[in-house]
Write a protein that holds these residues in place. Sequence first.
Motif, PDB file in Angstrom:
ATOM      1  N   LEU A  71      -1.970  53.288  12.130  1.00 45.04           N
ATOM      2  CA  LEU A  71      -0.873  53.565  12.430  1.00 45.04           C
ATOM      3  C   LEU A  71       0.181  53.920  11.127  1.00 45.04           C
ATOM      4  N   TYR A  72      -0.136  53.150  10.302  1.00 49.55           N
ATOM      5  CA  TYR A  72       0.580  53.521   9.059  1.00 49.55           C
ATOM      6  C   TYR A  72       0.289  54.795   8.354  1.00 49.55           C
ATOM      7  N   ALA A  73      -0.784  55.361   8.665  1.00 48.53           N
ATOM      8  CA  ALA A  73      -1.082  57.016   8.163  1.00 48.53           C
ATOM      9  C   ALA A  73      -1.949  57.792   9.160  1.00 48.53           C
ATOM     10  N   LEU A  74      -1.155  58.310  10.137  1.00 47.48           N
ATOM     11  CA  LEU A  74      -1.771  58.995  11.356  1.00 47.48           C
ATOM     12  C   LEU A  74      -2.403  60.433  10.716  1.00 47.48           C
ATOM     13  N   PRO A  75      -3.587  60.664  10.980  1.00 47.92           N
ATOM     14  CA  PRO A  75      -4.178  61.992  10.506  1.00 47.92           C
ATOM     15  C   PRO A  75      -3.784  63.398  11.410  1.00 47.92           C
ATOM     16  N   PHE A  76      -2.510  63.246  11.579  1.00 35.32           N
ATOM     17  CA  PHE A  76      -1.896  64.240  12.676  1.00 35.32           C
ATOM     18  C   PHE A  76      -0.972  65.073  11.830  1.00 35.32           C
ATOM     19  N   ALA A  77      -0.817  66.119  12.174  1.00 31.71           N
ATOM     20  CA  ALA A  77       0.566  67.087  11.592  1.00 31.71           C
ATOM     21  C   ALA A  77       2.039  66.522  12.220  1.00 31.71           C
ATOM     22  N   ASP A  78       2.878  66.650  11.424  1.00 35.72           N
ATOM     23  CA  ASP A  78       4.163  66.425  11.990  1.00 35.72           C
ATOM     24  C   ASP A  78       4.566  67.075  13.547  1.00 35.72           C
ATOM     25  N   ARG A  79       5.208  66.423  14.282  1.00 37.55           N
ATOM     26  CA  ARG A  79       5.546  67.125  15.591  1.00 37.55           C
ATOM     27  C   ARG A  79       4.311  67.753  16.415  1.00 37.55           C
ATOM     28  N   SER A  80       3.389  66.981  16.355  1.00 38.40           N
ATOM     29  CA  SER A  80       2.171  67.436  17.076  1.00 38.40           C
ATOM     30  C   SER A  80       1.928  66.860  18.544  1.00 38.40           C
ATOM     31  N   PHE A  81       2.468  65.906  18.966  1.00 38.50           N
ATOM     32  CA  PHE A  81       2.336  65.188  20.135  1.00 38.50           C
ATOM     33  C   PHE A  81       3.629  65.075  21.122  1.00 38.50           C
ATOM     34  N   ASP A  82       3.573  65.234  22.456  1.00 40.92           N
ATOM     35  CA  ASP A  82       4.251  65.282  23.372  1.00 40.92           C
ATOM     36  C   ASP A  82       4.637  63.796  23.651  1.00 40.92           C
ATOM     37  N   ALA A  83       3.868  62.881  23.457  1.00 42.31           N
ATOM     38  CA  ALA A  83       3.945  61.574  23.910  1.00 42.31           C
ATOM     39  C   ALA A  83       2.976  60.574  22.787  1.00 42.31           C
ATOM     40  N   VAL A  84       3.534  59.481  22.809  1.00 43.27           N
ATOM     41  CA  VAL A  84       2.614  58.399  22.039  1.00 43.27           C
ATOM     42  C   VAL A  84       2.858  57.050  22.684  1.00 43.27           C
ATOM     43  N   PHE A  85       1.781  56.481  23.020  1.00 47.98           N
ATOM     44  CA  PHE A  85       1.651  55.214  23.666  1.00 47.98           C
ATOM     45  C   PHE A  85       1.003  54.012  22.517  1.00 47.98           C
ATOM     46  N   SER A  86       1.532  52.930  22.479  1.00 46.19           N
ATOM     47  CA  SER A  86       0.903  51.952  21.625  1.00 46.19           C
ATOM     48  C   SER A  86       0.653  50.849  22.337  1.00 46.19           C
ATOM     49  N   ASN A  87      -0.262  50.255  22.558  1.00 39.85           N
ATOM     50  CA  ASN A  87      -0.660  48.719  23.203  1.00 39.85           C
ATOM     51  C   ASN A  87      -0.937  47.908  22.582  1.00 39.85           C
ATOM     52  N   ALA A  88      -0.366  46.457  22.564  1.00 37.55           N
ATOM     53  CA  ALA A  88      -0.392  45.557  21.993  1.00 37.55           C
ATOM     54  C   ALA A  88      -0.969  45.552  20.429  1.00 37.55           C
ATOM     55  N   VAL A  89      -0.122  46.567  19.667  1.00 35.04           N
ATOM     56  CA  VAL A  89      -0.408  46.575  18.211  1.00 35.04           C
ATOM     57  C   VAL A  89       0.681  46.231  17.363  1.00 35.04           C
ATOM     58  N   LEU A  90       2.023  46.630  17.631  1.00 37.43           N
ATOM     59  CA  LEU A  90       3.215  46.425  16.697  1.00 37.43           C
ATOM     60  C   LEU A  90       3.302  44.989  16.572  1.00 37.43           C
ATOM     61  N   THR A  91       3.019  43.987  17.219  1.00 40.07           N
ATOM     62  CA  THR A  91       3.317  42.392  16.998  1.00 40.07           C
ATOM     63  C   THR A  91       2.335  42.075  16.055  1.00 40.07           C
ATOM     64  N   TYR A  92       1.147  42.644  15.749  1.00 37.83           N
ATOM     65  CA  TYR A  92       0.124  42.150  14.764  1.00 37.83           C
ATOM     66  C   TYR A  92       0.178  42.773  13.270  1.00 37.83           C
ATOM     67  N   LEU A  93       1.305  43.717  13.217  1.00 37.05           N
ATOM     68  CA  LEU A  93       1.233  44.660  12.028  1.00 37.05           C
ATOM     69  C   LEU A  93       2.023  43.891  11.219  1.00 37.05           C
ATOM     70  N   HIS A  94       1.818  43.932   9.857  1.00 37.51           N
ATOM     71  CA  HIS A  94       2.604  43.333   8.558  1.00 37.51           C
ATOM     72  C   HIS A  94       4.223  44.254   8.548  1.00 37.51           C
ATOM     73  N   ASN A  95       3.855  45.643   8.884  1.00 39.02           N
ATOM     74  CA  ASN A  95       5.005  46.565   8.582  1.00 39.02           C
ATOM     75  C   ASN A  95       5.260  47.300   9.815  1.00 39.02           C
ATOM     76  N   PRO A  96       5.660  46.972  11.049  1.00 42.42           N
ATOM     77  CA  PRO A  96       5.862  47.642  12.044  1.00 42.42           C
ATOM     78  C   PRO A  96       6.770  48.628  12.258  1.00 42.42           C
ATOM     79  N   LEU A  97       7.841  48.505  11.228  1.00 41.92           N
ATOM     80  CA  LEU A  97       8.829  49.574  11.065  1.00 41.92           C
ATOM     81  C   LEU A  97       8.159  50.785  10.508  1.00 41.92           C
ATOM     82  N   ALA A  98       7.260  50.524   9.630  1.00 44.96           N
ATOM     83  CA  ALA A  98       6.633  51.830   9.075  1.00 44.96           C
ATOM     84  C   ALA A  98       5.582  52.326  10.043  1.00 44.96           C
ATOM     85  N   ALA A  99       5.069  51.908  10.871  1.00 45.10           N
ATOM     86  CA  ALA A  99       4.182  52.444  11.803  1.00 45.10           C
ATOM     87  C   ALA A  99       5.124  53.006  12.980  1.00 45.10           C
ATOM     88  N   LEU A 100       6.278  52.565  13.129  1.00 44.96           N
ATOM     89  CA  LEU A 100       7.203  53.324  14.329  1.00 44.96           C
ATOM     90  C   LEU A 100       7.565  54.528  13.598  1.00 44.96           C
TER      91      LEU A 100
END
Length: 95
Positions: free
Chosen positions: A38-67
């Motif tokens: 989640l820190y470096a998604l291999p996709f172009a800017d503005r390429s998705f209509d929707a993103v869903f994250s399930n049970a990940v952010l709680t375990y990240l050292h830097n959830p703000l960077a992932a967001l």
Amino acid sequence: VAPGRAVRIDIDASQIALAQTNATDQAVANLRFETATLYALPFADRSFDAVFSNAVLTYLHNPLAALREIHRVLKPGGVAGMRASDHVGQLCAPP
């Protein structure tokens, strides 16, 4: 999301392999799978209509960077959904 397409990412390649097998077994053709963080998604800017994250952010050292990365890949007006566990209030039933 059919007839739309979906991309699943996981940092663990074994989980991606399992997901691919399950999709093949169930004849689900509108999915793509990639090993990524989640820190470096291999996709172009503005390429998705929707993103869903399930049970990940709680375990990240830097959830703000992932967001921020999720925001980067969302199209303007896109929707982001986040699901996180509340371990303090967790109930398991039946025991």
